[in-house]
Design an enzyme around this catalytic site. Structure first.
Site, PDB file in Angstrom:
ATOM      1  N   GLY A   3       0.798  -1.223   0.000  1.00  0.00           N
ATOM      2  CA  GLY A   3       0.000   0.000   0.000  1.00  0.00           C
ATOM      3  C   GLY A   3       0.830   1.272   0.000  1.00  0.00           C
ATOM      4  O   GLY A   3       0.284   2.364   0.095  1.00  0.00           O
ATOM      5  N   ASP A   4       2.173   1.133  -0.058  1.00  0.00           N
ATOM      6  CA  ASP A   4       3.002   2.339  -0.101  1.00  0.00           C
ATOM      7  C   ASP A   4       4.242   2.039  -0.953  1.00  0.00           C
ATOM      8  O   ASP A   4       4.247   1.065  -1.702  1.00  0.00           O
ATOM      9  CB  ASP A   4       3.333   2.817   1.322  1.00  0.00           C
ATOM     10  CG  ASP A   4       3.489   4.334   1.402  1.00  0.00           C
ATOM     11  OD1 ASP A   4       4.186   4.896   0.541  1.00  0.00           O
ATOM     12  OD2 ASP A   4       2.911   4.961   2.313  1.00  0.00           O
ATOM     13  N   ASP A   5       5.288   2.873  -0.829  1.00  0.00           N
ATOM     14  CA  ASP A   5       6.454   2.719  -1.711  1.00  0.00           C
ATOM     15  C   ASP A   5       7.019   1.286  -1.676  1.00  0.00           C
ATOM     16  O   ASP A   5       7.118   0.679  -0.611  1.00  0.00           O
ATOM     17  CB  ASP A   5       7.560   3.687  -1.291  1.00  0.00           C
ATOM     18  CG  ASP A   5       7.118   5.147  -1.397  1.00  0.00           C
ATOM     19  OD1 ASP A   5       6.104   5.423  -2.070  1.00  0.00           O
ATOM     20  OD2 ASP A   5       7.797   6.002  -0.804  1.00  0.00           O
TER      21      ASP A   5
END
Ligand SMILES: *[C@@H]1O[C@H](CO)[C@@H](O)[C@H](O)[C@H]1NC(C)=O
Ligand SMILES: *[C@@H]1O[C@H](CO)[C@@H](O)[C@H](O)[C@H]1NC(C)=O
Length: 449
Positions: free
Chosen positions: A254-256
């Site tokens: 859900g992120d980098d």
């Protein structure tokens, strides 16, 4: 042309051809790898978690069994270290510390699962380079698997799973009921000679793998999974660490996917520990945020990053170098090549407008420096905006070189044009045509690879 001359020319052409063929063979025969940075250690002494009363039924707490097994490895130090075998089964437990000279080996079908009982999660001190927890003031929850001041640790096996059961933590974040910063799934701090390979990381409460103040860390053949909606589930965040090599992995979170960091504003500037010599290669992934990122916490500096052969599908930003006013720190010698991306909002973004500050005491005059960036051989389709590069008026980004880049929109819609400000460097063979700042400042300083 005299016959002798023709002959020489032919000989020269033959030699060139032979050399070209040889070079080509060398390139394909020896794909670069991380092996060698940390030698794989074979351990004669082997124990199983079941020898210590471990029960893999998914219900029994295995806190005592792991505690005793790791105590045994630490205090009965066997020559060459010890392998702790986790057989197939689901082993529930609380967060725990690893020790030096150990291999944590997860068999096929072995799962080490974090308890969902967040109430008794231990609190630990904030990192000195952050001054406080990343998302809440004060301390932070200990990582599910923590290694501190360790040497020679291997986490490997037959693609067993380390499951953070992060859902309860994500809900606390969404409901704003978190008291302290959420735990990482795996953190190594002040450690060296670490190998993480052939393991699946799943549903981390927060960042997945966080090597901080480490050197010589190899992460390869790992799979990292968390839903796109899970907040801040970064894949791998090398932080104030050197000689970190990441390869042949799949990350969907859900992120980098990978974000290279080095501390936060005045705390990171004071701690002054850069991330250097970071290699990322043959990575495949997707995320609503960035694929290959540097930042935004870069206050100790980030030098010598090489990312190559990256495949990104369905992304927020393909390549994202990000920092902010107050960060200070130098970001330099960043080389990113052979990237393929599809279904992306922004192909390439380099900007100093990202991330919040730890407190009011950050120094607004601590401007980041960003220079010597090479991005070449990038292909993309369904890219909504090819790129945007915004330096700071009082700290323009310099020597930013783009070459051989083709980022297409969708078949129905051309993508938005590049946007730039306060940047110099050059652009060669970039489609769509990049902003005037890069074209005007010329390509003389940007050799074609
Ligand atoms: C883990 O290790 C740290 C640092 O050595 C120590 O302070 C802490 O008490 C340990 N925690 C547990 C749960 O064993
Ligand atoms: C584990 O996963 C990796 C990466 O996906 C793969 O290359 C490897 O063959 C798998 N190994 C086993 C033993 O299944």
């Amino acid at each position: 042309m005299s016959p002798r001359c023709v002959c020489q020319t032919l000989a020269y052409l033959t030699l060139s051809l032979a050399l070209a063929v040889l070079n080509c063979h060398l390139a394909t025969a020896e794909a670069a790898t991380c092996s060698g940075i940390v030698p794989m250690v074979y351990r004669n002494d082997k124990i199983s978690i079941t020898d210590f009363g471990g029960v893999g039924d998914g219900k029994t707490m295995n806190t005592k069994a792991f505690g005793e097994a790791i105590y045994r490895i630490k205090h009965l130090r066997r020559r060459g270290g010890t392998l702790l075998y986790i057989p197939p089964g689901v082993y529930l437990r609380q967060s725990f510390n690893l020790t030096s000279h150990m291999t944590l080996y997860l068999a096929s079908g072995a799962v080490i699962k974090a308890t969902q009982n967040t109430a008794d999660w231990p609190l630990i001190d904030p990192l000195p380079s952050y001054g406080r927890g990343r998302e809440r003031p004060g301390g932070r929850y200990m990582s599910f698997i923590q290694g501190e001041g360790l040497r020679d640790v291997i986490i490997t096996g037959e693609n067993g799973t380390i499951d953070g059961q992060g859902g309860v933590w994500w809900d606390m974040w969404r409901r704003r009921t978190l008291q302290f910063t959420r735990p990482n799934l795996l953190e190594f701090k002040d450690s060296r000679r670490i190998i993480i390979s052939n393991v699946i990381f799943k549903n981390s409460p927060f960042w997945n793998i966080h090597p901080v103040y480490c050197s010589k860390v190899v992460i390869r053949h790992v799979t990292i999974l968390a839903p796109p909606s899970s907040p801040n589930t970064d894949g791998i965040d090398p932080d104030s660490s050197s000689h970190v090599c990441i390869e042949d992995s799949y990350i969907s979170t859900g992120d980098d996917l990978v974000a290279v960091k080095s501390g936060w504003d005045e705390y990171g500037i004071k701690y002054n520990r850069p991330s250097t010599d970071i290699t990322i290669r043959r990575l495949v992934g997707s995320s609503p945020f960035a694929g290959i990122a540097v930042g935004s916490e870069t206050s100790g500096g980030v030098y010598n990053v090489l990312a190559e052969h990256i495949t990104l599908n369905t992304m927020g930003v393909g390549i994202h170098l990000k920092t902010n006013i107050g960060r200070g720190g130098i970001i330099k010698n960043i080389t990113i090549s052979n990237v393929y991306m599809a279904n992306v909002h922004k192909g390439i973004k380099i900007a100093a407008d990202v991330g919040d500050h730890p407190d009011e005491n950050y120094n607004p005059n601590a401007l980041p420096v960003l220079k010597h960036v090479r991005i070449h051989n990038v292909r993309g389709k369904k890219v909504q905006q090819a790129g945007l590069i915004h330096g700071l008026k009082n700290s323009p980004f310099t020597d930013i070189c783009l070459s051989d880049i083709n980022l297409r929109g969708s078949t129905r819609r051309r993508n938005a044009p590049w946007q730039c400000s306060y940047v110099s460097g050059g652009a060669i063979l970039v489609r769509p045509s990049p902003c005037a700042d890069l074209i005007r400042s010329g390509s003389g300083s940007c050799p074609i690879h």
